[in-house]
Design a protein around this motif. Sequence first.
Motif, PDB file in Angstrom:
ATOM      1  N   ARG A  64       0.813  -1.308   0.353  1.00 31.02           N
ATOM      2  CA  ARG A  64      -0.496  -0.093   0.046  1.00 31.02           C
ATOM      3  C   ARG A  64       0.750   1.559   0.566  1.00 31.02           C
ATOM      4  NH1 ARG A  64      -2.604  -0.578   4.410  1.00 31.02           N
ATOM      5  NH2 ARG A  64      -1.130   1.134   5.363  1.00 31.02           N
ATOM      6  N   PHE A  65       2.072   0.937   0.831  1.00 31.42           N
ATOM      7  CA  PHE A  65       3.011   2.970   0.602  1.00 31.42           C
ATOM      8  C   PHE A  65       3.439   2.459  -0.011  1.00 31.42           C
ATOM      9  CE2 PHE A  65       1.824   3.084   5.586  1.00 31.42           C
ATOM     10  CZ  PHE A  65       3.127   4.206   5.821  1.00 31.42           C
ATOM     11  N   GLY A  66       3.888   1.591  -1.166  1.00 29.54           N
ATOM     12  CA  GLY A  66       4.091   1.669  -1.769  1.00 29.54           C
ATOM     13  C   GLY A  66       4.123   1.637  -3.435  1.00 29.54           C
ATOM     14  N   VAL A  67       2.804   1.376  -3.870  1.00 31.64           N
ATOM     15  CA  VAL A  67       1.606   2.173  -4.316  1.00 31.64           C
ATOM     16  C   VAL A  67       1.210   3.491  -4.899  1.00 31.64           C
ATOM     17  CG1 VAL A  67      -1.198   2.076  -5.579  1.00 31.64           C
ATOM     18  CG2 VAL A  67       0.780  -0.091  -4.961  1.00 31.64           C
ATOM     19  N   LEU A  88       4.744   5.386  -5.685  1.00 34.33           N
ATOM     20  CA  LEU A  88       4.729   5.370  -6.647  1.00 34.33           C
ATOM     21  C   LEU A  88       3.769   6.487  -8.087  1.00 34.33           C
ATOM     22  CD1 LEU A  88       4.908   1.616  -7.674  1.00 34.33           C
ATOM     23  CD2 LEU A  88       6.824   3.522  -7.561  1.00 34.33           C
ATOM     24  N   ALA A  89       2.890   6.187  -7.046  1.00 33.62           N
ATOM     25  CA  ALA A  89       1.257   7.295  -7.616  1.00 33.62           C
ATOM     26  C   ALA A  89       2.357   8.885  -7.210  1.00 33.62           C
ATOM     27  CB  ALA A  89       0.041   7.105  -7.221  1.00 33.62           C
ATOM     28  N   GLY A 140       4.840   9.961  -7.240  1.00 31.58           N
ATOM     29  CA  GLY A 140       6.080   9.837  -7.652  1.00 31.58           C
ATOM     30  C   GLY A 140       5.532  10.241  -9.431  1.00 31.58           C
ATOM     31  N   ALA A 141       5.110  10.051  -9.645  1.00 31.90           N
ATOM     32  CA  ALA A 141       4.244  10.041 -11.052  1.00 31.90           C
ATOM     33  C   ALA A 141       3.545  11.443 -10.765  1.00 31.90           C
ATOM     34  CB  ALA A 141       3.305   9.159 -11.551  1.00 31.90           C
ATOM     35  N   ALA A 142       3.230  11.697  -9.859  1.00 34.14           N
ATOM     36  CA  ALA A 142       2.146  12.958 -10.016  1.00 34.14           C
ATOM     37  C   ALA A 142       3.463  14.458 -10.456  1.00 34.14           C
ATOM     38  CB  ALA A 142       1.322  13.364  -9.413  1.00 34.14           C
ATOM     39  N   CYS A 143       4.830  13.420  -9.367  1.00 33.75           N
ATOM     40  CA  CYS A 143       5.372  14.511 -10.165  1.00 33.75           C
ATOM     41  C   CYS A 143       6.623  14.599 -10.758  1.00 33.75           C
ATOM     42  CB  CYS A 143       6.867  14.283  -8.546  1.00 33.75           C
ATOM     43  SG  CYS A 143       5.702  13.843  -6.833  1.00 33.75           S
ATOM     44  N   LEU A 144       6.252  13.692 -11.299  1.00 33.11           N
ATOM     45  CA  LEU A 144       7.122  13.719 -12.799  1.00 33.11           C
ATOM     46  C   LEU A 144       6.066  14.383 -13.567  1.00 33.11           C
ATOM     47  CD1 LEU A 144       9.191   9.879 -12.714  1.00 33.11           C
ATOM     48  CD2 LEU A 144       9.627  12.588 -12.575  1.00 33.11           C
ATOM     49  N   VAL A 145       5.027  14.357 -13.595  1.00 35.38           N
ATOM     50  CA  VAL A 145       4.173  15.127 -13.845  1.00 35.38           C
ATOM     51  C   VAL A 145       4.072  16.847 -14.182  1.00 35.38           C
ATOM     52  CG1 VAL A 145       1.172  15.348 -15.326  1.00 35.38           C
ATOM     53  CG2 VAL A 145       2.283  13.072 -14.906  1.00 35.38           C
ATOM     54  N   HIS A 146       3.927  16.510 -12.835  1.00 37.43           N
ATOM     55  CA  HIS A 146       4.458  18.348 -12.325  1.00 37.43           C
ATOM     56  C   HIS A 146       5.543  18.920 -13.151  1.00 37.43           C
ATOM     57  CE1 HIS A 146       3.647  21.910  -9.582  1.00 37.43           C
ATOM     58  NE2 HIS A 146       5.118  21.943  -9.073  1.00 37.43           N
ATOM     59  N   ALA A 147       6.405  18.221 -12.945  1.00 39.49           N
ATOM     60  CA  ALA A 147       7.438  18.634 -13.564  1.00 39.49           C
ATOM     61  C   ALA A 147       7.712  19.217 -15.241  1.00 39.49           C
ATOM     62  CB  ALA A 147       9.030  17.650 -13.156  1.00 39.49           C
ATOM     63  N   VAL A 148       7.282  18.781 -15.773  1.00 43.07           N
ATOM     64  CA  VAL A 148       7.243  19.267 -17.339  1.00 43.07           C
ATOM     65  C   VAL A 148       6.003  19.735 -17.252  1.00 43.07           C
ATOM     66  CG1 VAL A 148       6.114  18.094 -19.121  1.00 43.07           C
ATOM     67  CG2 VAL A 148       7.911  16.514 -17.845  1.00 43.07           C
ATOM     68  N   VAL A 149       5.032  19.831 -16.584  1.00 42.37           N
ATOM     69  CA  VAL A 149       3.732  20.528 -16.611  1.00 42.37           C
ATOM     70  C   VAL A 149       3.386  20.966 -14.949  1.00 42.37           C
ATOM     71  CG1 VAL A 149       1.384  21.196 -17.631  1.00 42.37           C
ATOM     72  CG2 VAL A 149       3.070  19.477 -19.064  1.00 42.37           C
ATOM     73  N   PRO A 150       3.942  22.462 -15.077  1.00 42.72           N
ATOM     74  CA  PRO A 150       4.478  22.758 -13.510  1.00 42.72           C
ATOM     75  C   PRO A 150       2.771  22.877 -12.840  1.00 42.72           C
ATOM     76  CG  PRO A 150       5.590  23.989 -14.672  1.00 42.72           C
ATOM     77  CD  PRO A 150       4.802  22.963 -15.783  1.00 42.72           C
ATOM     78  N   ALA A 151       1.768  23.166 -13.987  1.00 44.13           N
ATOM     79  CA  ALA A 151      -0.180  23.992 -13.586  1.00 44.13           C
ATOM     80  C   ALA A 151      -0.622  22.654 -13.335  1.00 44.13           C
ATOM     81  CB  ALA A 151      -0.898  24.039 -14.785  1.00 44.13           C
TER      82      ALA A 151
END
Length: 81
Positions: free
Chosen positions: A26-29, A32-33, A35-46
């Motif tokens: 549960r913690f790992g998922v 991951l979610a 972290g994925a949101a952070c990666l998207v945020h890095a590309v599209v800060p909004a």
Amino acid sequence: MIGRLFTDHPRSVGESYLAHARTAARFGVAMLAGGAACLVHAVVPALFTRTGSDTVKQLHAQMRRRNATAAAEGSALVYEI
């Protein structure tokens, strides 16, 4: 020897193998979610402006509750924070 790989740590934190596996998964998922949101945020800060930090805060709060429960039951700390 092989059994120790699967049971020593869960036992040291007062959990069965399956209970520990569920919690860790549960913690790992969640990580991951977040972290994925952070990666998207890095590309599209909004996008996902708070998702990463909210995930960290939620996981930290859950860990603190687990430690408080363990302390109240007289167990060793479940995890270090």
